[in-house]
Design a protein around this motif. Structure first.
Motif, mmCIF file in Angstrom:
data_model
loop_
_atom_site.group_PDB
_atom_site.id
_atom_site.type_symbol
_atom_site.label_atom_id
_atom_site.label_comp_id
_atom_site.label_asym_id
_atom_site.label_seq_id
_atom_site.Cartn_x
_atom_site.Cartn_y
_atom_site.Cartn_z
ATOM 1 N N ARG A 91 0.849 -1.194 0.000
ATOM 2 C CA ARG A 91 0.000 0.000 0.000
ATOM 3 C C ARG A 91 0.884 1.244 0.000
ATOM 4 N NH1 ARG A 91 -4.658 0.208 4.364
ATOM 5 N NH2 ARG A 91 -5.388 -1.478 3.014
ATOM 6 N N ILE A 92 0.765 2.050 -1.032
ATOM 7 C CA ILE A 92 1.631 3.213 -1.190
ATOM 8 C C ILE A 92 1.077 4.394 -0.395
ATOM 9 C CG2 ILE A 92 2.577 4.882 -2.837
ATOM 10 C CD1 ILE A 92 3.766 2.050 -2.999
ATOM 11 N N GLY A 93 1.956 5.025 0.394
ATOM 12 C CA GLY A 93 1.533 6.172 1.174
ATOM 13 C C GLY A 93 2.496 7.334 1.137
ATOM 14 N N ALA A 94 3.610 7.227 0.380
ATOM 15 C CA ALA A 94 4.601 8.298 0.289
ATOM 16 C C ALA A 94 5.295 8.227 -1.065
ATOM 17 C CB ALA A 94 5.627 8.189 1.417
ATOM 18 N N VAL A 95 5.894 9.350 -1.480
ATOM 19 C CA VAL A 95 6.431 9.441 -2.839
ATOM 20 C C VAL A 95 7.811 10.098 -2.833
ATOM 21 C CG1 VAL A 95 6.023 10.317 -5.167
ATOM 22 C CG2 VAL A 95 4.079 9.669 -3.742
ATOM 23 N N LEU A 96 8.742 9.496 -3.581
ATOM 24 C CA LEU A 96 10.017 10.105 -3.913
ATOM 25 C C LEU A 96 9.951 10.559 -5.363
ATOM 26 C CD1 LEU A 96 12.461 7.484 -2.329
ATOM 27 C CD2 LEU A 96 11.851 9.726 -1.404
ATOM 28 N N ILE A 97 10.467 11.757 -5.648
ATOM 29 C CA ILE A 97 10.307 12.341 -6.979
ATOM 30 C C ILE A 97 11.641 12.898 -7.469
ATOM 31 C CG2 ILE A 97 9.004 13.985 -8.367
ATOM 32 C CD1 ILE A 97 7.080 14.173 -5.856
ATOM 33 N N ASP A 98 12.101 12.422 -8.595
ATOM 34 C CA ASP A 98 13.235 13.050 -9.256
ATOM 35 C C ASP A 98 12.784 14.415 -9.789
ATOM 36 O OD1 ASP A 98 15.836 13.260 -10.337
ATOM 37 O OD2 ASP A 98 15.094 12.617 -12.290
ATOM 38 N N THR A 138 18.525 6.952 3.282
ATOM 39 C CA THR A 138 18.330 8.278 3.870
ATOM 40 C C THR A 138 16.985 8.862 3.470
ATOM 41 O OG1 THR A 138 20.722 8.691 3.870
ATOM 42 C CG2 THR A 138 19.283 10.611 4.016
ATOM 43 N N ALA A 139 16.587 8.651 2.212
ATOM 44 C CA ALA A 139 15.294 9.159 1.750
ATOM 45 C C ALA A 139 14.147 8.512 2.513
ATOM 46 C CB ALA A 139 15.144 8.905 0.254
ATOM 47 N N LEU A 140 14.237 7.202 2.749
ATOM 48 C CA LEU A 140 13.192 6.511 3.498
ATOM 49 C C LEU A 140 13.135 7.007 4.938
ATOM 50 C CD1 LEU A 140 13.735 2.878 2.175
ATOM 51 C CD2 LEU A 140 11.808 4.371 1.653
ATOM 52 N N ALA A 141 14.307 7.219 5.533
ATOM 53 C CA ALA A 141 14.338 7.739 6.898
ATOM 54 C C ALA A 141 13.749 9.138 6.957
ATOM 55 C CB ALA A 141 15.778 7.743 7.420
ATOM 56 N N HIS A 142 14.022 9.935 5.934
ATOM 57 C CA HIS A 142 13.478 11.290 5.852
ATOM 58 C C HIS A 142 11.949 11.261 5.828
ATOM 59 C CE1 HIS A 142 13.420 15.551 4.643
ATOM 60 N NE2 HIS A 142 12.479 15.207 3.779
ATOM 61 N N LEU A 143 11.386 10.293 5.122
ATOM 62 C CA LEU A 143 9.935 10.159 5.030
ATOM 63 C C LEU A 143 9.336 9.439 6.232
ATOM 64 C CD1 LEU A 143 9.553 9.100 1.280
ATOM 65 C CD2 LEU A 143 8.946 11.324 2.262
ATOM 66 N N PRO A 182 10.098 0.721 2.799
ATOM 67 C CA PRO A 182 10.211 0.688 1.336
ATOM 68 C C PRO A 182 8.917 0.298 0.625
ATOM 69 C CG PRO A 182 12.118 -0.354 2.334
ATOM 70 C CD PRO A 182 11.164 -0.068 3.453
ATOM 71 N N ALA A 183 8.198 -0.680 1.149
ATOM 72 C CA ALA A 183 6.993 -1.161 0.470
ATOM 73 C C ALA A 183 5.877 -0.126 0.447
ATOM 74 C CB ALA A 183 6.489 -2.440 1.139
ATOM 75 N N GLY A 184 5.989 0.922 1.259
ATOM 76 C CA GLY A 184 4.969 1.958 1.283
ATOM 77 C C GLY A 184 5.326 3.192 0.486
ATOM 78 N N VAL A 185 6.390 3.091 -0.340
ATOM 79 C CA VAL A 185 6.907 4.268 -1.040
ATOM 80 C C VAL A 185 6.963 4.014 -2.547
ATOM 81 C CG1 VAL A 185 8.877 5.841 -1.275
ATOM 82 C CG2 VAL A 185 8.255 4.950 0.979
ATOM 83 N N LEU A 186 6.684 5.051 -3.302
ATOM 84 C CA LEU A 186 6.761 5.044 -4.759
ATOM 85 C C LEU A 186 7.835 6.030 -5.197
ATOM 86 C CD1 LEU A 186 3.732 5.282 -7.170
ATOM 87 C CD2 LEU A 186 5.520 6.996 -7.304
ATOM 88 N N MET A 187 8.660 5.630 -6.173
ATOM 89 C CA MET A 187 9.686 6.493 -6.728
ATOM 90 C C MET A 187 9.365 6.797 -8.176
ATOM 91 S SD MET A 187 12.764 8.018 -6.636
ATOM 92 C CE MET A 187 13.387 8.943 -8.053
ATOM 93 N N LEU A 195 14.808 1.371 -11.492
ATOM 94 C CA LEU A 195 15.258 0.037 -11.137
ATOM 95 C C LEU A 195 16.082 0.048 -9.853
ATOM 96 C CD1 LEU A 195 16.190 -1.449 -14.631
ATOM 97 C CD2 LEU A 195 14.033 -1.613 -13.362
ATOM 98 N N ALA A 196 16.825 1.121 -9.627
ATOM 99 C CA ALA A 196 17.576 1.229 -8.375
ATOM 100 C C ALA A 196 16.634 1.258 -7.184
ATOM 101 C CB ALA A 196 18.446 2.481 -8.388
ATOM 102 N N ALA A 197 15.556 2.025 -7.291
ATOM 103 C CA ALA A 197 14.572 2.080 -6.206
ATOM 104 C C ALA A 197 13.934 0.708 -5.999
ATOM 105 C CB ALA A 197 13.510 3.126 -6.520
ATOM 106 N N GLN A 198 13.577 0.046 -7.092
ATOM 107 C CA GLN A 198 12.972 -1.272 -6.983
ATOM 108 C C GLN A 198 13.921 -2.266 -6.320
ATOM 109 O OE1 GLN A 198 10.257 -0.701 -11.024
ATOM 110 N NE2 GLN A 198 11.452 -2.556 -10.822
ATOM 111 N N GLY A 199 15.216 -2.086 -6.555
ATOM 112 C CA GLY A 199 16.199 -2.951 -5.922
ATOM 113 C C GLY A 199 16.246 -2.808 -4.425
ATOM 114 N N HIS A 200 15.671 -1.719 -3.914
ATOM 115 C CA HIS A 200 15.621 -1.500 -2.462
ATOM 116 C C HIS A 200 14.202 -1.614 -1.927
ATOM 117 C CE1 HIS A 200 19.481 0.376 -3.623
ATOM 118 N NE2 HIS A 200 19.878 -0.106 -2.467
ATOM 119 N N GLY A 201 13.341 -2.296 -2.684
ATOM 120 C CA GLY A 201 11.996 -2.584 -2.201
ATOM 121 C C GLY A 201 10.982 -1.493 -2.423
#
Length: 236
Positions: free
Chosen positions: A15-22, A164-169, A173-178, A188-194
Protein backbone atom coordinates in the motif's frame (compact mmCIF):
# COMPACT_ATOMS: atom_id res chain seq x y z
CA UNK A 1 -4.91 9.24 2.12
CA UNK A 2 -1.98 9.08 4.52
CA UNK A 3 -1.79 5.70 6.23
CA UNK A 4 0.31 4.78 9.27
CA UNK A 5 1.23 1.25 10.30
CA UNK A 6 1.58 0.12 13.89
CA UNK A 7 5.24 1.14 13.92
CA UNK A 8 4.35 4.72 13.00
CA UNK A 9 5.88 4.46 9.55
CA UNK A 10 4.04 5.28 6.37
CA UNK A 11 2.30 2.51 4.44
CA UNK A 12 2.01 -1.25 4.92
CA UNK A 13 3.24 -3.85 2.47
CA UNK A 14 1.66 -3.30 -0.92
CA UNK A 15 0.00 0.00 0.00
CA UNK A 16 1.63 3.21 -1.19
CA UNK A 17 1.53 6.17 1.17
CA UNK A 18 4.60 8.30 0.29
CA UNK A 19 6.43 9.44 -2.84
CA UNK A 20 10.02 10.11 -3.91
CA UNK A 21 10.31 12.34 -6.98
CA UNK A 22 13.24 13.05 -9.26
CA UNK A 23 13.33 16.69 -10.33
CA UNK A 24 14.98 17.27 -13.70
CA UNK A 25 13.06 15.56 -16.47
CA UNK A 26 10.15 14.68 -14.19
CA UNK A 27 8.97 17.97 -12.73
CA UNK A 28 10.94 20.38 -14.89
CA UNK A 29 13.21 20.70 -17.91
CA UNK A 30 15.71 23.56 -17.63
CA UNK A 31 13.67 24.64 -14.57
CA UNK A 32 10.53 25.10 -16.65
CA UNK A 33 7.60 23.05 -15.27
CA UNK A 34 6.44 20.17 -17.42
CA UNK A 35 2.72 20.23 -18.31
CA UNK A 36 0.56 19.26 -15.34
CA UNK A 37 3.49 18.86 -12.94
CA UNK A 38 2.62 21.77 -10.64
CA UNK A 39 -1.02 20.69 -10.44
CA UNK A 40 0.03 17.11 -9.69
CA UNK A 41 2.25 18.30 -6.85
CA UNK A 42 -0.62 20.39 -5.48
CA UNK A 43 -2.87 17.34 -5.64
CA UNK A 44 -0.40 15.28 -3.61
CA UNK A 45 -0.13 18.09 -1.07
CA UNK A 46 -3.91 18.36 -0.80
CA UNK A 47 -4.07 14.61 -0.11
CA UNK A 48 -1.42 14.98 2.64
CA UNK A 49 0.95 12.55 0.90
CA UNK A 50 4.48 12.67 2.39
CA UNK A 51 6.97 13.36 -0.37
CA UNK A 52 10.61 14.17 -1.02
CA UNK A 53 12.30 15.51 -4.13
CA UNK A 54 15.55 13.66 -4.77
CA UNK A 55 18.45 14.79 -6.95
CA UNK A 56 22.13 14.01 -7.43
CA UNK A 57 23.09 17.64 -7.96
CA UNK A 58 26.16 18.81 -6.05
CA UNK A 59 26.26 22.42 -7.25
CA UNK A 60 23.06 23.84 -5.72
CA UNK A 61 21.85 23.94 -2.14
CA UNK A 62 18.46 22.64 -1.13
CA UNK A 63 17.37 26.19 -0.39
CA UNK A 64 18.38 27.38 -3.85
CA UNK A 65 16.58 24.49 -5.54
CA UNK A 66 13.47 25.12 -3.46
CA UNK A 67 13.45 28.80 -4.46
CA UNK A 68 13.66 27.93 -8.16
CA UNK A 69 10.85 25.41 -7.86
CA UNK A 70 8.69 27.70 -5.75
CA UNK A 71 9.17 30.48 -8.31
CA UNK A 72 7.89 28.03 -10.91
CA UNK A 73 4.77 27.37 -8.81
CA UNK A 74 5.66 24.14 -7.00
CA UNK A 75 4.50 24.00 -3.35
CA UNK A 76 7.84 22.86 -1.91
CA UNK A 77 10.45 24.08 0.57
CA UNK A 78 14.07 23.15 1.40
CA UNK A 79 13.00 20.42 3.82
CA UNK A 80 11.25 18.61 0.96
CA UNK A 81 14.47 18.22 -1.02
CA UNK A 82 17.26 15.68 -0.67
CA UNK A 83 20.51 16.25 -2.57
CA UNK A 84 23.63 14.11 -2.77
CA UNK A 85 25.51 16.48 -0.38
CA UNK A 86 22.66 16.35 2.15
CA UNK A 87 22.69 12.55 2.04
CA UNK A 88 26.48 12.55 2.33
CA UNK A 89 26.24 14.69 5.46
CA UNK A 90 23.76 12.27 7.02
CA UNK A 91 26.04 9.34 6.17
CA UNK A 92 29.10 11.04 7.65
CA UNK A 93 27.30 12.05 10.84
CA UNK A 94 26.16 8.46 11.38
CA UNK A 95 29.25 6.52 10.32
CA UNK A 96 32.22 8.93 10.57
CA UNK A 97 31.32 11.72 13.03
CA UNK A 98 34.99 12.59 13.69
CA UNK A 99 36.08 12.74 10.04
CA UNK A 100 37.62 15.90 8.58
CA UNK A 101 36.46 16.31 5.00
CA UNK A 102 37.68 18.48 2.12
CA UNK A 103 34.85 19.89 0.04
CA UNK A 104 35.39 19.59 -3.71
CA UNK A 105 32.41 21.13 -5.43
CA UNK A 106 31.56 23.50 -8.25
CA UNK A 107 29.07 25.24 -5.95
CA UNK A 108 29.02 26.22 -2.30
CA UNK A 109 26.86 23.56 -0.65
CA UNK A 110 28.22 24.02 2.87
CA UNK A 111 24.75 24.84 4.18
CA UNK A 112 23.70 21.29 3.30
CA UNK A 113 26.58 19.72 5.25
CA UNK A 114 25.64 20.48 8.87
CA UNK A 115 27.65 18.63 11.47
CA UNK A 116 30.47 17.81 9.03
CA UNK A 117 33.99 19.01 9.87
CA UNK A 118 35.03 20.59 6.58
CA UNK A 119 38.71 21.17 5.84
CA UNK A 120 39.39 24.75 4.80
CA UNK A 121 40.20 25.25 1.13
CA UNK A 122 43.86 26.12 1.68
CA UNK A 123 44.32 22.94 3.74
CA UNK A 124 42.66 20.82 1.05
CA UNK A 125 45.19 21.74 -1.62
CA UNK A 126 44.00 25.05 -2.98
CA UNK A 127 41.12 26.22 -5.12
CA UNK A 128 39.95 24.66 -8.35
CA UNK A 129 41.39 26.71 -11.25
CA UNK A 130 39.22 28.59 -13.69
CA UNK A 131 38.36 26.93 -16.99
CA UNK A 132 38.01 23.24 -17.78
CA UNK A 133 38.90 20.82 -15.01
CA UNK A 134 38.45 17.16 -14.15
CA UNK A 135 35.69 16.18 -11.75
CA UNK A 136 36.43 13.86 -8.83
CA UNK A 137 35.20 10.79 -10.67
CA UNK A 138 38.17 10.99 -13.05
CA UNK A 139 40.68 10.27 -10.30
CA UNK A 140 38.52 8.32 -7.84
CA UNK A 141 40.15 5.00 -8.71
CA UNK A 142 43.57 6.50 -8.04
CA UNK A 143 42.45 7.78 -4.66
CA UNK A 144 41.01 4.38 -3.77
CA UNK A 145 44.26 2.64 -4.71
CA UNK A 146 46.40 5.16 -2.80
CA UNK A 147 44.23 4.97 0.31
CA UNK A 148 43.78 1.21 0.14
CA UNK A 149 40.02 1.50 0.52
CA UNK A 150 36.84 1.59 -1.54
CA UNK A 151 34.84 4.80 -1.84
CA UNK A 152 31.28 4.89 -0.53
CA UNK A 153 28.93 6.44 -3.09
CA UNK A 154 26.03 8.28 -1.47
CA UNK A 155 24.16 9.63 -4.52
CA UNK A 156 21.55 7.76 -6.53
CA UNK A 157 21.47 4.82 -7.20
CA UNK A 158 23.25 3.87 -3.97
CA UNK A 159 21.58 2.16 -1.06
CA UNK A 160 22.79 4.97 1.20
CA UNK A 161 20.76 7.50 -0.78
CA UNK A 162 17.53 5.52 -0.69
CA UNK A 163 17.99 4.60 2.98
CA UNK A 164 18.33 8.28 3.87
CA UNK A 165 15.29 9.16 1.75
CA UNK A 166 13.19 6.51 3.50
CA UNK A 167 14.34 7.74 6.90
CA UNK A 168 13.48 11.29 5.85
CA UNK A 169 9.93 10.16 5.03
CA UNK A 170 9.67 7.88 8.05
CA UNK A 171 8.57 5.16 5.65
CA UNK A 172 9.12 1.50 4.93
CA UNK A 173 10.21 0.69 1.34
CA UNK A 174 6.99 -1.16 0.47
CA UNK A 175 4.97 1.96 1.28
CA UNK A 176 6.91 4.27 -1.04
CA UNK A 177 6.76 5.04 -4.76
CA UNK A 178 9.69 6.49 -6.73
CA UNK A 179 8.91 8.53 -9.88
CA UNK A 180 11.81 9.11 -12.27
CA UNK A 181 12.81 9.44 -15.91
CA UNK A 182 16.03 7.42 -15.62
CA UNK A 183 15.12 3.74 -15.72
CA UNK A 184 18.41 2.65 -14.13
CA UNK A 185 19.36 5.33 -11.60
CA UNK A 186 15.83 6.22 -10.50
CA UNK A 187 13.43 3.37 -11.16
CA UNK A 188 15.26 0.04 -11.14
CA UNK A 189 17.58 1.23 -8.38
CA UNK A 190 14.57 2.08 -6.21
CA UNK A 191 12.97 -1.27 -6.98
CA UNK A 192 16.20 -2.95 -5.92
CA UNK A 193 15.62 -1.50 -2.46
CA UNK A 194 12.00 -2.58 -2.20
CA UNK A 195 10.47 0.69 -3.43
CA UNK A 196 7.79 0.74 -6.13
CA UNK A 197 9.31 2.18 -9.32
CA UNK A 198 7.43 4.43 -11.75
CA UNK A 199 9.03 5.43 -15.05
CA UNK A 200 7.75 8.64 -16.64
CA UNK A 201 7.96 9.14 -20.40
CA UNK A 202 9.52 12.61 -20.13
CA UNK A 203 13.02 14.01 -19.69
CA UNK A 204 15.70 11.48 -20.60
CA UNK A 205 13.19 8.68 -21.23
CA UNK A 206 13.84 6.83 -24.48
CA UNK A 207 12.00 3.67 -25.64
CA UNK A 208 15.27 2.03 -26.66
CA UNK A 209 16.77 2.62 -23.22
CA UNK A 210 13.77 0.99 -21.61
CA UNK A 211 14.07 -2.05 -23.90
CA UNK A 212 17.81 -2.39 -23.18
CA UNK A 213 17.43 -2.08 -19.40
CA UNK A 214 18.18 -5.00 -17.10
CA UNK A 215 14.75 -4.90 -15.52
CA UNK A 216 11.15 -3.83 -15.94
CA UNK A 217 9.56 -0.84 -14.17
CA UNK A 218 6.69 -1.61 -11.84
CA UNK A 219 4.67 1.07 -13.62
CA UNK A 220 5.08 3.36 -16.64
CA UNK A 221 3.14 6.63 -17.04
CA UNK A 222 3.17 9.38 -19.62
CA UNK A 223 4.02 12.25 -17.25
CA UNK A 224 4.20 13.15 -13.58
CA UNK A 225 0.65 14.46 -13.97
CA UNK A 226 -0.43 10.79 -13.92
CA UNK A 227 1.29 10.01 -10.61
CA UNK A 228 -1.34 11.27 -8.10
CA UNK A 229 -4.02 8.99 -9.55
CA UNK A 230 -1.58 6.07 -9.44
CA UNK A 231 -0.67 6.83 -5.82
CA UNK A 232 -4.36 6.98 -4.94
CA UNK A 233 -5.04 3.65 -6.61
CA UNK A 234 -2.02 1.91 -5.02
CA UNK A 235 -2.81 3.43 -1.64
CA UNK A 236 -6.24 1.83 -1.36
Amino acid sequence: MRWFGKSGTVGPTGRIGAVLIDIDGVLTVSWEPLPGAVEAMERLRAADVPLALVTNTTSRTRARIARRLADAGFPVGPDDILTAPAVTAAHLREHHPEARCPLISAGDVRDDLPGVDLVEEEDAGGAVPDGLDLDTGAFLLGLERAAGTEAVVTGKPSGAFFATALAHLGAEPAGVLMAGDDIDTDVLAAQGHGITGVLVRTGKYRPETRVAADGTPDHVVDTFADVPALVERLGR
